[in-house]
Design a protein around this motif. Structure first.
Motif, PDB file in Angstrom:
ATOM      1  N   ASP A 170      71.830 -24.211  24.388  1.00 58.50           N
ATOM      2  CA  ASP A 170      71.113 -23.400  23.390  1.00 58.50           C
ATOM      3  C   ASP A 170      70.529 -24.289  22.305  1.00 58.50           C
ATOM      4  O   ASP A 170      69.470 -23.999  21.758  1.00 58.50           O
ATOM      5  CB  ASP A 170      72.076 -22.396  22.759  1.00 58.50           C
ATOM      6  N   GLN A 171      71.274 -25.353  21.972  1.00 64.90           N
ATOM      7  CA  GLN A 171      70.842 -26.219  20.885  1.00 64.90           C
ATOM      8  C   GLN A 171      71.254 -27.649  21.177  1.00 64.90           C
ATOM      9  O   GLN A 171      72.321 -27.893  21.758  1.00 64.90           O
ATOM     10  CB  GLN A 171      71.469 -25.747  19.556  1.00 64.90           C
ATOM     11  N   VAL A 172      70.388 -28.556  20.764  1.00 69.82           N
ATOM     12  CA  VAL A 172      70.676 -29.990  20.868  1.00 69.82           C
ATOM     13  C   VAL A 172      70.495 -30.593  19.489  1.00 69.82           C
ATOM     14  O   VAL A 172      69.470 -30.345  18.835  1.00 69.82           O
ATOM     15  CB  VAL A 172      69.742 -30.672  21.884  1.00 69.82           C
ATOM     16  N   ASN A 173      71.479 -31.337  19.053  1.00 73.34           N
ATOM     17  CA  ASN A 173      71.409 -32.016  17.755  1.00 73.34           C
ATOM     18  C   ASN A 173      71.363 -33.520  17.988  1.00 73.34           C
ATOM     19  O   ASN A 173      72.131 -34.057  18.787  1.00 73.34           O
ATOM     20  CB  ASN A 173      72.629 -31.670  16.897  1.00 73.34           C
ATOM     21  N   VAL A 174      70.460 -34.168  17.277  1.00 76.52           N
ATOM     22  CA  VAL A 174      70.331 -35.614  17.434  1.00 76.52           C
ATOM     23  C   VAL A 174      69.921 -36.224  16.099  1.00 76.52           C
ATOM     24  O   VAL A 174      69.251 -35.567  15.281  1.00 76.52           O
ATOM     25  CB  VAL A 174      69.317 -35.947  18.550  1.00 76.52           C
ATOM     26  N   THR A 197      65.560 -24.113  24.234  1.00 80.17           N
ATOM     27  CA  THR A 197      66.571 -24.967  23.599  1.00 80.17           C
ATOM     28  C   THR A 197      66.064 -25.357  22.226  1.00 80.17           C
ATOM     29  O   THR A 197      64.946 -25.864  22.086  1.00 80.17           O
ATOM     30  CB  THR A 197      66.826 -26.240  24.417  1.00 80.17           C
ATOM     31  N   ILE A 198      66.881 -25.084  21.212  1.00 80.51           N
ATOM     32  CA  ILE A 198      66.532 -25.497  19.858  1.00 80.51           C
ATOM     33  C   ILE A 198      66.923 -26.959  19.692  1.00 80.51           C
ATOM     34  O   ILE A 198      68.068 -27.341  19.942  1.00 80.51           O
ATOM     35  CB  ILE A 198      67.278 -24.637  18.816  1.00 80.51           C
ATOM     36  N   LEU A 199      65.974 -27.757  19.273  1.00 80.19           N
ATOM     37  CA  LEU A 199      66.237 -29.167  18.990  1.00 80.19           C
ATOM     38  C   LEU A 199      66.264 -29.352  17.486  1.00 80.19           C
ATOM     39  O   LEU A 199      65.324 -28.980  16.793  1.00 80.19           O
ATOM     40  CB  LEU A 199      65.158 -30.051  19.603  1.00 80.19           C
ATOM     41  N   ARG A 200      67.341 -29.912  16.988  1.00 84.70           N
ATOM     42  CA  ARG A 200      67.454 -30.227  15.568  1.00 84.70           C
ATOM     43  C   ARG A 200      67.636 -31.743  15.424  1.00 84.70           C
ATOM     44  O   ARG A 200      68.591 -32.301  15.960  1.00 84.70           O
ATOM     45  CB  ARG A 200      68.617 -29.498  14.935  1.00 84.70           C
ATOM     46  N   VAL A 201      66.719 -32.341  14.721  1.00 84.52           N
ATOM     47  CA  VAL A 201      66.770 -33.776  14.458  1.00 84.52           C
ATOM     48  C   VAL A 201      67.085 -33.956  12.982  1.00 84.52           C
ATOM     49  O   VAL A 201      66.335 -33.498  12.113  1.00 84.52           O
ATOM     50  CB  VAL A 201      65.451 -34.475  14.826  1.00 84.52           C
ATOM     51  N   LYS A 202      68.177 -34.630  12.714  1.00 84.69           N
ATOM     52  CA  LYS A 202      68.618 -34.803  11.321  1.00 84.69           C
ATOM     53  C   LYS A 202      68.355 -36.228  10.857  1.00 84.69           C
ATOM     54  O   LYS A 202      68.584 -37.182  11.600  1.00 84.69           O
ATOM     55  CB  LYS A 202      70.096 -34.461  11.199  1.00 84.69           C
TER      56      LYS A 202
END
Lengths: 111, 117
Positions: free
Chosen positions: A9-13, A105-110
């Motif tokens: 559902d989500q990927v954090n990178v 897929t939600i991609l969140r880049v921090k």
């Protein structure tokens, strides 16, 4: 039924790190596969597609995807993520004339 | 590259009224266009395939009398939501098939946010 699945559902990178957004497909015959990106309240922007030929497909904004027939996968990749890459990503397969989409897929880049 | 213009981007209407959404291919001819509906945080649901000069093909469960589709020219398809109700509030997106042969793709409009009050 011919379909694609996006298992995350989500990927954090972290910014600067490589990213992968996964997609697997279930189709009969040769698959025509696509990746799109959607920003909030916007339509879909085309990133890349696989029709035939090289298994590694290069697309827009530095994205690429690898078609793997044995694993029935078409994962989206980028060597170095940007904060501006944060968005909703869709994998899709062409079925007849139509596109059938994965769940996204939600991609969140921090930073 | 191919561009699809969708208008309006946002619309608010009262229950019982009708709303028309336009989808135009700006630099190519599109014999086939598609209309999708997207609920918050969900994927795109294909509503219908719009065919230039002929009737649209609706997906199972989509009311053709409620969602009227007209594709009168090679560059314009319209979706009219008739007698709109709050449950019709959603994000509607069109796309156009572009390219020839087996190697064709799809270009999407920027979407229309419909709110029925």
């Amino acid at each position: 039924a011919q379909s694609v699945a996006q298992p995350e559902d989500q990927v954090n990178v972290a910014e600067g790190n490589p990213l992968t957004v996964k997609c697997t497909y279930s189709v009969s015959g040769n698959p025509y596969l696509f990746w799109y990106v959607q920003y909030p309240n916007r339509g879909l922007q085309f990133l890349l597609k696989y029709i035939t030929g090289d298994n590694l497909v290069k697309g827009s904004y530095g994205f690429e995807a690898e078609f793997n027939k044995s694993q029935t996968s078409f994962h989206l990749k980028k060597p170095s993520a940007l904060v501006s890459d944060s968005a909703l990503y869709f994998c899709a397969v062409r079925v007849g004339r139509k596109l059938v989409f994965g769940a996204g897929t939600i991609l969140r880049v921090k930073s | 590259g191919a561009v699809v213009s969708q208008h309006p981007s946002r619309v608010i209407c009262k229950s019982g009224t009708s709303v028309k959404i336009e989808c135009r291919s700006l630099d190519f001819q599109a014999t086939t266009m598609f209309w999708y509906r997207q609920f918050p945080k969900q994927s795109l649901m294909l509503m219908a395939t719009s065919n230039e000069g002929s009737k649209a093909t609706y997906e199972q469960g989509v009311e053709k009398d409620k969602f009227l589709i007209n594709h009168a020219s090679l560059t314009l398809s319209t979706l009219t939501v008739t007698s709109a109700h709050p449950e019709d509030s959603s994000f509607y997106i069109c796309s156009a098939r572009e390219g020839d042969g087996a190697n064709y793709g799809y270009t999407f409009g920027s979407g229309t946010r419909l709110t029925v009050v």
